[in-house]
Design an enzyme around this catalytic site. Structure first.
Site, PDB file in Angstrom:
ATOM      1  N   ASP A 212      -1.657  -6.684  -2.551  1.00 35.66           N
ATOM      2  CA  ASP A 212      -0.612  -6.062  -3.383  1.00 35.66           C
ATOM      3  C   ASP A 212       0.744  -6.718  -3.146  1.00 35.66           C
ATOM      4  OD1 ASP A 212       0.350  -4.274  -5.273  1.00 35.66           O
ATOM      5  OD2 ASP A 212       0.676  -2.663  -3.822  1.00 35.66           O
TER       6      ASP A 212
ATOM      7  N   GLY B 115       3.873  -8.851  -8.017  1.00 38.02           N
ATOM      8  CA  GLY B 115       4.894  -8.623  -9.043  1.00 38.02           C
ATOM      9  C   GLY B 115       6.281  -8.510  -8.431  1.00 38.02           C
TER      10      GLY B 115
ATOM     11  N   TRP C  21       7.262  -9.569  -5.531  1.00 45.55           N
ATOM     12  CA  TRP C  21       7.620 -10.863  -4.908  1.00 45.55           C
ATOM     13  C   TRP C  21       8.262 -11.773  -5.963  1.00 45.55           C
ATOM     14  CZ3 TRP C  21       6.024 -15.937  -5.788  1.00 45.55           C
ATOM     15  CH2 TRP C  21       6.264 -16.865  -4.760  1.00 45.55           C
TER      16      TRP C  21
ATOM     17  N   ARG D  86       6.289 -11.826 -13.600  1.00 45.01           N
ATOM     18  CA  ARG D  86       5.239 -11.313 -12.705  1.00 45.01           C
ATOM     19  C   ARG D  86       4.076 -12.291 -12.544  1.00 45.01           C
ATOM     20  NH1 ARG D  86       5.114  -5.953 -11.418  1.00 45.01           N
ATOM     21  NH2 ARG D  86       2.855  -6.086 -11.339  1.00 45.01           N
TER      22      ARG D  86
ATOM     23  N   HIS E 132       1.546 -13.757  -9.470  1.00 49.56           N
ATOM     24  CA  HIS E 132       0.075 -13.767  -9.420  1.00 49.56           C
ATOM     25  C   HIS E 132      -0.438 -15.175  -9.124  1.00 49.56           C
ATOM     26  CE1 HIS E 132      -0.053  -9.635 -10.520  1.00 49.56           C
ATOM     27  NE2 HIS E 132       0.335  -9.802 -11.768  1.00 49.56           N
TER      28      HIS E 132
ATOM     29  N   LEU F 226     -19.781 -17.625   4.769  1.00 46.75           N
ATOM     30  CA  LEU F 226     -18.959 -16.444   4.467  1.00 46.75           C
ATOM     31  C   LEU F 226     -19.369 -15.886   3.108  1.00 46.75           C
ATOM     32  CD1 LEU F 226     -16.257 -14.700   4.765  1.00 46.75           C
ATOM     33  CD2 LEU F 226     -15.155 -16.555   3.505  1.00 46.75           C
TER      34      LEU F 226
ATOM     35  N   ARG G 217      -3.790  -3.758   3.745  1.00 50.68           N
ATOM     36  CA  ARG G 217      -3.080  -3.650   2.475  1.00 50.68           C
ATOM     37  C   ARG G 217      -1.717  -4.296   2.628  1.00 50.68           C
ATOM     38  NH1 ARG G 217      -2.835   0.561  -2.387  1.00 50.68           N
ATOM     39  NH2 ARG G 217      -1.341  -0.590  -3.636  1.00 50.68           N
TER      40      ARG G 217
ATOM     41  N   LEU H  92      -4.817   4.005  -0.958  1.00 50.83           N
ATOM     42  CA  LEU H  92      -6.069   3.276  -1.185  1.00 50.83           C
ATOM     43  C   LEU H  92      -6.225   2.775  -2.620  1.00 50.83           C
ATOM     44  CD1 LEU H  92      -8.722   5.331   0.818  1.00 50.83           C
ATOM     45  CD2 LEU H  92      -7.608   3.200   1.465  1.00 50.83           C
TER      46      LEU H  92
END
Ligand code: IPE
Ligand code: IPE
Ligand code: MG
Length: 248
Positions: free
Chosen positions: A21, A24, A26, A34, A38, A132, A189, A196
């Site tokens: 999260d 936007g 940032w 925005r 991303h 992984l 987070r 959540l």
């Protein structure tokens, strides 16, 4: 490996889940659109996936797009979808080289056809990789997943394949999109919110939670190692007393 951060490679979380999260905010702080945030966030994804593989983490689940994110302006949604498609296509060679197996959770039927096709083709191409497991949560919502699981279970009960009285925890876990994966040990987070947002509601029941104010585009190796080191300081009790856990 960064020298100042002590991570014990013998006590790694098996499964790390991340709510990525803050893209936007940032971007807005830099007076950029925005989508600029991303795109920068996709670079953090590359780095965190790479570091996870190097450390030897088995499962990494990234919350990339929620079932509620469809409510965002159409331009942002389509921008995110095109970043996602580009990520999938451009990262495939690196996934093959680094033994990364891609899987996905969420309602794939809502994804645009082109994105779904790329996703399915990368999943297929990497299915035998063993290092992984990278699990992308796309069009994912914990409640939506539970509703779909309840439908599957009900159908099995109606058809006589499953007995209502014998229903247990495992039947539910096995009916979720994360079937076959261990529950996350560590939830991170970024972006400063402490909630959540409908992520892995069933699976996070005993996860250790790490909230950080760092925005996702700034979340790089050192911050990640700090989160893992913090996780390793905690005593996981699963309902028992601390003394019981020490004796185990
Ligand atoms: C997370 O960043 C990415 C997605 C939800 C797709 P945001 O876009 O939510 O960034 P903020 O929270 O508005 O800063
Ligand atoms: C959660 O972030 C979803 C993802 C990171 C993909 P949001 O930014 O959508 O969460 P809320 O709406 O602020 O709770
Ligand atoms: Mg957000």
């Amino acid at each position: 490996m960064s020298e100042s951060i002590e991570v014990d490679l013998n006590r790694l979380p098996r499964h790390v889940a991340i709510i990525m999260d803050g893209n936007g905010r940032w971007a807005q702080k830099k007076r950029k659109p925005r989508l600029f945030g991303h795109k920068a966030g996709a670079t953090s994804v590359q780095e965190i996936v790479e570091v996870s593989g190097e450390l030897g983490i088995e499962f990494l689940t990234l919350y990339a797009f929620s079932s509620e994110n469809w409510r965002r302006p159409e331009q942002e949604v389509s921008g995110l979808m095109s970043i996602l498609k580009h990520y999938l296509e451009s990262e495939l060679p690196k996934m093959q080289k680094n033994g990364i197996r891609l899987v996905s959770i969420g309602d794939q039927t809502r994804l645009p056809d082109a994105v779904r096709k790329s996703l399915q083709s990368v999943i297929k191409a990497t299915e035998n990789n063993r290092k992984l497991t990278l699990n992308l949560a796309l069009s994912y919502g914990g409640r939506d997943e539970i509703v779909r699981a309840v439908k599957k279970i009900s159908q099995r009960c109606v058809s006589g394949d499953l007995d209502v009285q014998s229903l247990c925890d495992d039947d539910i876990s096995q009916s979720l999109d994360t079937c076959g994966m261990p529950d996350p040990d560590l939830l991170i987070r970024t972006g400063g919110e402490a909630r959540l947002s409908n992520f892995l509601l069933w699976q996070l029941s005993y996860a250790e939670i790490y909230f950080t104010g760092v925005m996702w585009p700034d979340f790089r190796k050192d911050v990640y190692l700090n989160a893992i080191a913090d996780f390793q300081q905690r005593q996981r009790r699963f309902g028992k007393t601390g003394e019981q856990v020490i004796k185990e």
